[in-house]
Design an enzyme around this catalytic site. Structure first.
Site, PDB file in Angstrom:
ATOM      1  N   PRO A   2      10.778   3.510  -6.480  1.00 59.76           N
ATOM      2  CA  PRO A   2       9.535   3.442  -5.717  1.00 59.76           C
ATOM      3  C   PRO A   2       9.665   4.075  -4.334  1.00 59.76           C
ATOM      4  O   PRO A   2      10.437   3.613  -3.507  1.00 59.76           O
ATOM      5  CB  PRO A   2       9.243   1.944  -5.604  1.00 59.76           C
ATOM      6  CG  PRO A   2      10.282   1.249  -6.411  1.00 59.76           C
ATOM      7  CD  PRO A   2      11.376   2.202  -6.682  1.00 59.76           C
ATOM      8  N   GLU A   3       8.936   5.144  -4.115  1.00 59.71           N
ATOM      9  CA  GLU A   3       8.804   5.750  -2.801  1.00 59.71           C
ATOM     10  C   GLU A   3       7.320   5.622  -2.436  1.00 59.71           C
ATOM     11  O   GLU A   3       6.581   4.897  -3.090  1.00 59.71           O
ATOM     12  CB  GLU A   3       9.258   7.219  -2.838  1.00 59.71           C
ATOM     13  CG  GLU A   3      10.694   7.395  -3.323  1.00 59.71           C
ATOM     14  CD  GLU A   3      11.148   8.842  -3.395  1.00 59.71           C
ATOM     15  OE1 GLU A   3      10.604   9.673  -2.637  1.00 59.71           O
ATOM     16  OE2 GLU A   3      12.026   9.151  -4.200  1.00 59.71           O
TER      17      GLU A   3
END
Length: 296
Positions: A2-3
């Site tokens: 997750p960015e």
DNA sequence: CTTACGGCCTGGGTGC
DNA sequence: TGCACCCAGGCCGTAA
């Protein structure tokens, strides 16, 4: 992993599903990734979810405590922030409590409409903490600017004068908040800038191109609901689609979409960095400060 | 202060 | 079936 685009997608899903809901119960499994599990169990039940936002890679639940148990001085802490960092393998999903519980689910929050919010994290590299308004700055204040809010001039100005390698800076959450390994590599490829270039060596035109590349990549990734490389899923448990648009990330040895050269991999800032050796020219070797040594 | 680097956390995947 | 090893992202300590 997750960015920014993945967290943004999760947050939008949670916002739609959870805004206005009241948390009724908290059930925790392993708690070593939670700053203070007792505070969660203490403060969350009875709180209303006023909103769900993203700050860098953090998911922030804005909570309102029931007004009854607040008096005088404490009222300013009526607003609590429940901060969740998904780390590498964290998943936040909202669904029905009767759905089978995935392995490595370490937190379950029962809501007043019968739904259940779950946190699942194989590696537990994530983080969870509840902070009052007064401590929000302590945790989030040192983070850099949001790459989607930064103006071209702002980014160019920040890069100028920094000797660190451009990729190290882009990954540094105190410099820019939200980029990780996937989107730095994709942005640098799009901007045709080698990850090992000293930031200060970027010409103005390159810095502006980088700004444009970062925003373009992030916007497209958000539109495609993020990249599912290993474990990422959105708030409904569905994978994203942007991994199909990756141009360099994890494409070592494959052909560059621009020029056909083979994508290479080097380590920059301790991270695997994928790039096209032809489109993204390596920086000049550290110039030895010998007067006699001539360029080209 | 800035920068680079190594180590730590955990567990899935891989190779033997 | 086992097992050593690598790797991921963020963070922290250390050294220059």
């Amino acid at each position: 992993m997750p960015e920014l685009p993945e967290v943004e997608t999760v947050v939008r899903g949670l916002e739609a599903a959870l805004r206005g809901r009241r948390i009724e119960s908290v059930r925790l499994g392993k708690t070593d990734f939670i700053e203070d599990p007792f505070v969660l169990e203490q403060k969350l039940p009875g709180s209303r979810i006023a909103g769900v936002r993203r700050y860098g890679k953090f998911v922030i639940f804005e909570l309102e405590r029931a007004s009854g148990d607040l008096t005088g001085e404490k009222a300013k802490d009526a607003r609590l922030y429940f901060l969740i960092h998904l780390g590498m393998t964290g998943q936040l999903t909202a669904g029905r409590p009767e759905q089978p519980v995935a392995q490595h689910t370490h937190a379950r929050f029962g809501l007043d409409d019968g739904a259940e919010l779950r946190y699942t994290d194989i590696r537990r590299f994530g983080r969870m903490l509840v902070v009052p308004e007064s401590r929000r700055e302590t945790v989030l204040g040192s983070l850099g600017i949001d790459p989607l809010e930064a103006t071209p001039e702002e980014l160019a100005g920040l890069l100028a004068g920094r000797r660190a390698r451009v990729k190290a800076l882009l990954l540094d959450q105190h410099f820019l908040r939200g980029l990780g390994n996937i989107y730095t590599d994709e942005s640098l490829w799009r901007a045709r800038i080698h990850p090992g270039r000293p930031a200060a060596s970027l010409r103005r035109e390159e810095a502006l191109r980088l700004h444009r590349a970062i925003q373009g990549v992030l916007r497209e990734a958000i539109r495609l609901r993020g990249s599912s490389v290993s474990d990422y899923v959105d708030a409904e448990g569905n994978p994203g689609e942007f991994q199909r648009r990756h141009r360099v990330y994890q494409r070592e040895g494959k052909k560059c979409f621009h020029c056909g050269a083979r994508i290479g991999r080097i380590v920059v800032a301790g991270r695997s960095s994928y790039f096209c050796p032809r489109c993204q020219r390596a920086p000049r070797r550290r110039p030895k400060r010998r007067a006699s040594q001539r360029q080209r």
